[in-house]
Design a protein around this motif. Sequence first.
Motif, short mmCIF file in Angstrom:
data_model
loop_
_atom_site.label_atom_id
_atom_site.label_comp_id
_atom_site.label_asym_id
_atom_site.label_seq_id
_atom_site.Cartn_x
_atom_site.Cartn_y
_atom_site.Cartn_z
N ARG A 152 13.76 -8.01 1.43
CA ARG A 152 13.23 -7.62 0.14
C ARG A 152 13.36 -8.75 -0.88
NH1 ARG A 152 15.60 -1.59 0.77
NH2 ARG A 152 14.12 -1.01 2.39
N GLY A 153 12.45 -8.73 -1.85
CA GLY A 153 12.47 -9.75 -2.90
C GLY A 153 11.75 -11.02 -2.53
N LYS A 154 11.10 -11.05 -1.38
CA LYS A 154 10.38 -12.24 -0.93
C LYS A 154 8.86 -12.10 -1.08
CE LYS A 154 13.83 -13.67 2.47
NZ LYS A 154 14.00 -14.19 3.84
N GLY A 155 8.41 -10.97 -1.62
CA GLY A 155 6.98 -10.76 -1.81
C GLY A 155 6.26 -10.25 -0.58
N TYR A 156 7.00 -9.76 0.42
CA TYR A 156 6.36 -9.33 1.66
C TYR A 156 5.55 -8.04 1.50
CZ TYR A 156 9.07 -12.89 4.12
OH TYR A 156 9.61 -14.07 4.56
N GLY A 157 6.04 -7.11 0.70
CA GLY A 157 5.26 -5.89 0.45
C GLY A 157 3.94 -6.22 -0.22
N LYS A 158 3.99 -7.06 -1.23
CA LYS A 158 2.79 -7.49 -1.93
C LYS A 158 1.85 -8.24 -0.99
CE LYS A 158 1.22 -9.76 -6.11
NZ LYS A 158 1.62 -10.42 -7.36
N ALA A 159 2.40 -9.05 -0.11
CA ALA A 159 1.57 -9.79 0.85
C ALA A 159 0.85 -8.84 1.80
CB ALA A 159 2.43 -10.78 1.63
N LEU A 160 1.54 -7.79 2.24
CA LEU A 160 0.88 -6.80 3.10
C LEU A 160 -0.25 -6.09 2.35
CD1 LEU A 160 3.77 -5.19 5.15
CD2 LEU A 160 1.72 -6.25 6.08
N MET A 161 -0.01 -5.73 1.09
CA MET A 161 -1.04 -5.06 0.31
C MET A 161 -2.24 -6.00 0.09
SD MET A 161 0.08 -1.98 -0.18
CE MET A 161 0.55 -2.25 1.52
N SER A 162 -1.99 -7.26 -0.16
CA SER A 162 -3.08 -8.24 -0.30
C SER A 162 -3.87 -8.37 0.99
CB SER A 162 -2.53 -9.60 -0.72
OG SER A 162 -1.97 -9.54 -2.00
N HIS A 163 -3.16 -8.32 2.11
CA HIS A 163 -3.82 -8.40 3.42
C HIS A 163 -4.76 -7.20 3.62
CE1 HIS A 163 -4.13 -10.08 7.46
NE2 HIS A 163 -4.17 -8.83 7.87
N VAL A 164 -4.30 -6.04 3.20
CA VAL A 164 -5.15 -4.83 3.30
C VAL A 164 -6.44 -5.05 2.50
CG1 VAL A 164 -5.33 -2.39 2.65
CG2 VAL A 164 -3.24 -3.25 3.75
N LYS A 165 -6.31 -5.57 1.29
CA LYS A 165 -7.50 -5.82 0.45
C LYS A 165 -8.45 -6.82 1.11
CE LYS A 165 -8.61 -4.77 -3.13
NZ LYS A 165 -9.63 -3.79 -3.51
N THR A 166 -7.92 -7.83 1.77
CA THR A 166 -8.81 -8.80 2.43
C THR A 166 -9.47 -8.21 3.67
OG1 THR A 166 -7.03 -9.82 3.73
CG2 THR A 166 -7.52 -10.80 1.59
N MET A 167 -8.82 -7.25 4.31
CA MET A 167 -9.42 -6.59 5.47
C MET A 167 -10.60 -5.70 5.06
SD MET A 167 -6.05 -5.40 7.65
CE MET A 167 -6.99 -4.53 8.91
N PHE A 168 -10.53 -5.14 3.86
CA PHE A 168 -11.54 -4.20 3.37
C PHE A 168 -12.00 -4.62 1.98
CE2 PHE A 168 -8.65 -2.00 6.23
CZ PHE A 168 -9.53 -1.45 7.15
N PRO A 169 -12.66 -5.76 1.85
CA PRO A 169 -12.99 -6.28 0.51
C PRO A 169 -13.98 -5.43 -0.28
CG PRO A 169 -14.06 -7.58 2.21
CD PRO A 169 -13.13 -6.63 2.91
N GLU A 170 -14.78 -4.65 0.39
CA GLU A 170 -15.80 -3.85 -0.29
C GLU A 170 -15.32 -2.46 -0.67
OE1 GLU A 170 -18.73 -5.33 -1.11
OE2 GLU A 170 -17.84 -7.13 -0.21
N GLN A 171 -14.09 -2.11 -0.31
CA GLN A 171 -13.60 -0.75 -0.56
C GLN A 171 -12.43 -0.75 -1.54
OE1 GLN A 171 -13.29 2.04 2.69
NE2 GLN A 171 -14.05 0.48 4.10
N SER A 172 -12.29 0.35 -2.22
CA SER A 172 -11.10 0.56 -3.04
C SER A 172 -9.94 0.85 -2.11
CB SER A 172 -11.30 1.74 -3.99
OG SER A 172 -12.32 1.45 -4.91
N ALA A 173 -8.77 0.34 -2.46
CA ALA A 173 -7.57 0.58 -1.65
C ALA A 173 -6.54 1.29 -2.52
CB ALA A 173 -7.02 -0.74 -1.12
N TYR A 174 -5.89 2.29 -1.94
CA TYR A 174 -4.94 3.12 -2.67
C TYR A 174 -3.62 3.21 -1.91
CZ TYR A 174 -9.35 4.57 -4.75
OH TYR A 174 -10.57 4.58 -5.36
N VAL A 175 -2.54 3.46 -2.64
CA VAL A 175 -1.22 3.64 -2.06
C VAL A 175 -0.76 5.06 -2.35
CG1 VAL A 175 1.19 2.92 -2.09
CG2 VAL A 175 -0.61 1.23 -2.41
N MET A 176 -0.35 5.76 -1.31
CA MET A 176 0.27 7.07 -1.44
C MET A 176 1.77 6.81 -1.49
SD MET A 176 -2.63 8.62 -0.94
CE MET A 176 -2.42 10.32 -0.54
N SER A 177 2.44 7.11 -2.61
CA SER A 177 3.82 6.67 -2.75
C SER A 177 4.68 7.63 -3.54
CB SER A 177 3.85 5.31 -3.46
OG SER A 177 5.17 4.92 -3.73
#
Length: 129
Positions: free
Chosen positions: A83-108
């Motif tokens: 934690r604290g290394k930006g890995y969660g944010k990196a995963l979320m950014s990866h999701v956005k690059t996988m689906f650039p034309e779609q809205s992405a949401y987090v259930m949290s």
Amino acid sequence: MTTIIRRYTNQDEQALFAMMEQEGSDWSDYFGNKGRQQYIAALKASITLVMFEQNELCAYARIHEDGGFGVYVYDLLVGKNYRGKGYGKALMSHVKTMFPEQSAYVMSDVDEYYCKLGYDRIGSIFEIG
């Protein structure tokens, strides 16, 4: 540190469940005897991404794509030692690059984390910006 994000495979199962077990009771529905097999099926039915630092599993995300209507992140976990290394944010950014034309949401239920990342709350979910 070198990190790699890739799709989950059966070979990741042991490390993934060990990471969940370190989290304790919040994740016990997934790793406990009753839910483990059900969650394995959910992992396989989802788009599940795993992130490695060197050869160690450090984070994962479980995602559903809704036929062009949006992408939903159901689970995100970064191991305690990573934690604290930006890995969660990196995963979320990866999701956005996988689906650039779609809205992405987090259930949290960890709202503070997603607010800190600057994601917009939309009702009871967060939109990944």
